[in-house]
Design a protein around this motif. Structure first.
Motif, PDB file in Angstrom:
ATOM      1  N   LEU A   1      33.835  39.151   8.278  1.00 62.22           N
ATOM      2  CA  LEU A   1      33.595  37.882   8.300  1.00 62.22           C
ATOM      3  C   LEU A   1      34.636  36.613   8.453  1.00 62.22           C
ATOM      4  N   LEU A   2      35.791  36.923   8.637  1.00 61.39           N
ATOM      5  CA  LEU A   2      37.099  36.205   8.978  1.00 61.39           C
ATOM      6  C   LEU A   2      36.774  36.597  10.489  1.00 61.39           C
ATOM      7  N   GLY A   3      36.893  37.263  10.968  1.00 61.47           N
ATOM      8  CA  GLY A   3      37.018  37.567  12.427  1.00 61.47           C
ATOM      9  C   GLY A   3      35.375  38.343  13.470  1.00 61.47           C
ATOM     10  N   ALA A   4      34.646  38.393  12.705  1.00 63.52           N
ATOM     11  CA  ALA A   4      33.150  38.336  13.562  1.00 63.52           C
ATOM     12  C   ALA A   4      33.784  37.301  14.801  1.00 63.52           C
ATOM     13  N   ALA A   5      33.567  37.754  16.167  1.00 69.55           N
ATOM     14  CA  ALA A   5      33.360  37.194  17.281  1.00 69.55           C
ATOM     15  C   ALA A   5      31.990  36.529  16.714  1.00 69.55           C
ATOM     16  N   PRO A   6      31.352  35.667  18.220  1.00 66.51           N
ATOM     17  CA  PRO A   6      30.217  35.082  17.877  1.00 66.51           C
ATOM     18  C   PRO A   6      28.965  35.510  18.476  1.00 66.51           C
ATOM     19  N   HIS A   7      29.513  37.198  19.390  1.00 64.27           N
ATOM     20  CA  HIS A   7      28.177  37.480  19.571  1.00 64.27           C
ATOM     21  C   HIS A   7      28.220  38.259  18.629  1.00 64.27           C
TER      22      HIS A   7
ATOM     23  N   ALA B   1      19.960  27.467  -1.586  1.00 62.57           N
ATOM     24  CA  ALA B   1      20.034  28.559  -1.764  1.00 62.57           C
ATOM     25  C   ALA B   1      21.474  28.427  -0.869  1.00 62.57           C
ATOM     26  N   GLU B   2      22.175  30.171  -1.964  1.00 62.22           N
ATOM     27  CA  GLU B   2      23.300  30.949  -0.832  1.00 62.22           C
ATOM     28  C   GLU B   2      23.619  32.213  -1.306  1.00 62.22           C
ATOM     29  N   LEU B   3      23.906  32.366  -0.740  1.00 62.56           N
ATOM     30  CA  LEU B   3      24.189  34.096  -0.332  1.00 62.56           C
ATOM     31  C   LEU B   3      25.360  34.556  -1.261  1.00 62.56           C
ATOM     32  N   HIS B   4      24.917  35.274  -2.524  1.00 65.42           N
ATOM     33  CA  HIS B   4      26.719  35.479  -3.236  1.00 65.42           C
ATOM     34  C   HIS B   4      26.623  37.192  -1.959  1.00 65.42           C
ATOM     35  N   ILE B   5      26.964  37.749  -1.594  1.00 65.39           N
ATOM     36  CA  ILE B   5      27.456  38.821  -0.709  1.00 65.39           C
ATOM     37  C   ILE B   5      28.377  39.750  -1.458  1.00 65.39           C
ATOM     38  N   ASP B   6      27.335  40.845  -1.201  1.00 65.09           N
ATOM     39  CA  ASP B   6      27.916  42.180  -2.369  1.00 65.09           C
ATOM     40  C   ASP B   6      28.582  43.020  -0.686  1.00 65.09           C
ATOM     41  N   ASP B   7      27.959  43.749   0.138  1.00 60.43           N
ATOM     42  CA  ASP B   7      27.948  44.062   1.149  1.00 60.43           C
ATOM     43  C   ASP B   7      27.681  43.869   2.749  1.00 60.43           C
ATOM     44  N   ALA B   8      27.794  44.125   3.414  1.00 57.68           N
ATOM     45  CA  ALA B   8      27.091  43.641   5.567  1.00 57.68           C
ATOM     46  C   ALA B   8      27.411  44.528   5.750  1.00 57.68           C
ATOM     47  N   ALA B   9      26.178  45.151   6.694  1.00 57.60           N
ATOM     48  CA  ALA B   9      26.510  45.759   8.075  1.00 57.60           C
ATOM     49  C   ALA B   9      26.525  45.037   9.685  1.00 57.60           C
ATOM     50  N   TRP B  10      27.480  45.885  10.074  1.00 58.74           N
ATOM     51  CA  TRP B  10      26.934  45.442  11.928  1.00 58.74           C
ATOM     52  C   TRP B  10      25.665  46.149  12.165  1.00 58.74           C
ATOM     53  N   ALA B  11      25.209  44.643  13.177  1.00 63.13           N
ATOM     54  CA  ALA B  11      23.483  45.147  13.037  1.00 63.13           C
ATOM     55  C   ALA B  11      23.308  45.686  15.050  1.00 63.13           C
ATOM     56  N   ASP B  12      24.677  45.671  15.346  1.00 59.47           N
ATOM     57  CA  ASP B  12      25.101  45.997  16.604  1.00 59.47           C
ATOM     58  C   ASP B  12      25.989  47.050  17.527  1.00 59.47           C
TER      59      ASP B  12
ATOM     60  N   VAL C   1      19.072  41.104  -2.500  1.00 60.33           N
ATOM     61  CA  VAL C   1      18.164  40.871  -0.920  1.00 60.33           C
ATOM     62  C   VAL C   1      19.336  40.864   0.470  1.00 60.33           C
ATOM     63  N   VAL C   2      18.651  41.349   1.471  1.00 58.69           N
ATOM     64  CA  VAL C   2      19.514  41.232   3.445  1.00 58.69           C
ATOM     65  C   VAL C   2      18.918  40.394   3.410  1.00 58.69           C
ATOM     66  N   ALA C   3      19.522  39.290   4.032  1.00 57.39           N
ATOM     67  CA  ALA C   3      19.022  38.754   5.224  1.00 57.39           C
ATOM     68  C   ALA C   3      19.686  38.744   6.594  1.00 57.39           C
ATOM     69  N   GLY C   4      19.165  38.943   7.434  1.00 48.12           N
ATOM     70  CA  GLY C   4      19.582  39.159   8.854  1.00 48.12           C
ATOM     71  C   GLY C   4      19.278  39.011   9.645  1.00 48.12           C
ATOM     72  N   PRO C   5      19.146  40.108  11.658  1.00 47.80           N
ATOM     73  CA  PRO C   5      20.442  39.514  11.559  1.00 47.80           C
ATOM     74  C   PRO C   5      20.655  38.607  11.219  1.00 47.80           C
ATOM     75  N   VAL C   6      22.825  38.642  10.812  1.00 46.91           N
ATOM     76  CA  VAL C   6      22.933  36.753  11.758  1.00 46.91           C
ATOM     77  C   VAL C   6      24.352  36.779  12.465  1.00 46.91           C
ATOM     78  N   ARG C   7      24.483  35.550  12.617  1.00 45.89           N
ATOM     79  CA  ARG C   7      25.691  35.662  13.631  1.00 45.89           C
ATOM     80  C   ARG C   7      26.956  34.963  12.045  1.00 45.89           C
ATOM     81  N   VAL C   8      27.896  34.691  11.965  1.00 46.12           N
ATOM     82  CA  VAL C   8      29.130  34.376  11.440  1.00 46.12           C
ATOM     83  C   VAL C   8      29.019  32.883  12.847  1.00 46.12           C
ATOM     84  N   LEU C   9      29.010  31.470  12.056  1.00 49.16           N
ATOM     85  CA  LEU C   9      29.347  30.665  12.560  1.00 49.16           C
ATOM     86  C   LEU C   9      30.591  29.689  12.636  1.00 49.16           C
TER      87      LEU C   9
END
Length: 127
Positions: free
Chosen positions: A90-96, A116-127, A40-48
């Motif tokens: 993920l570790l360096g994602a800016a809040p925006h 529920a949690e997501l075991h991440i395979d990959d990610a892509a910037w939404a902006d 599955v793909v979840a998003g768009p999300v911000r890293v808190l």
């Protein structure tokens, strides 16, 4: 964060990754060689919040409270990715910044009630 294509089975908001969804998807198994578990793909999300745990795993709490994100928060884990482009994003994602996270939805039974949690395979910037 790579340039490879992923096959996806569902697009969800962070709030859409639920224990009921995981239970329903697991009922479609068994999964294995030639019959992979749904991605599955979840998003768009911000890293808190994101931090390194265990043996180089990146644990993140993400929020879908950005425009188009559908609300809700979600725990996500990228196993053995702390030193990769994915882990560093993920570790360096800016809040925006917003991300789409692709992976396998699982039950996290650590605590008083399953979540529920997501075991991440990959990610892509939404902006």
């Amino acid at each position: 964060m790579g340039d490879r294509a992923l096959l996806l089975d569902a697009v969800l908001s962070a709030r859409g990754v639920t224990p009921d969804l995981v239970t329903t998807m697991e009922a479609g198994g068994p999964y294995g060689m030639g019959w992979p578990q749904p991605r599955v793909v979840a998003g768009p999300v911000r890293v808190l919040k994101a931090d390194v745990v265990g043996n180089g795993h990146v644990r993140a709490i993400v929020s879908g409270d950005c425009p188009g994100g559908g609300g809700g928060t979600l725990k996500a884990v990228a196993f053995r990715q702390a030193d990769t482009a994915l882990g560093q994003a993920l570790l360096g994602a800016a809040p925006h910044r917003r991300l789409w996270l692709a992976g396998r939805a699982r039950i996290d039974d650590w605590g008083t009630r399953p979540a529920a949690e997501l075991h991440i395979d990959d990610a892509a910037w939404a902006d």
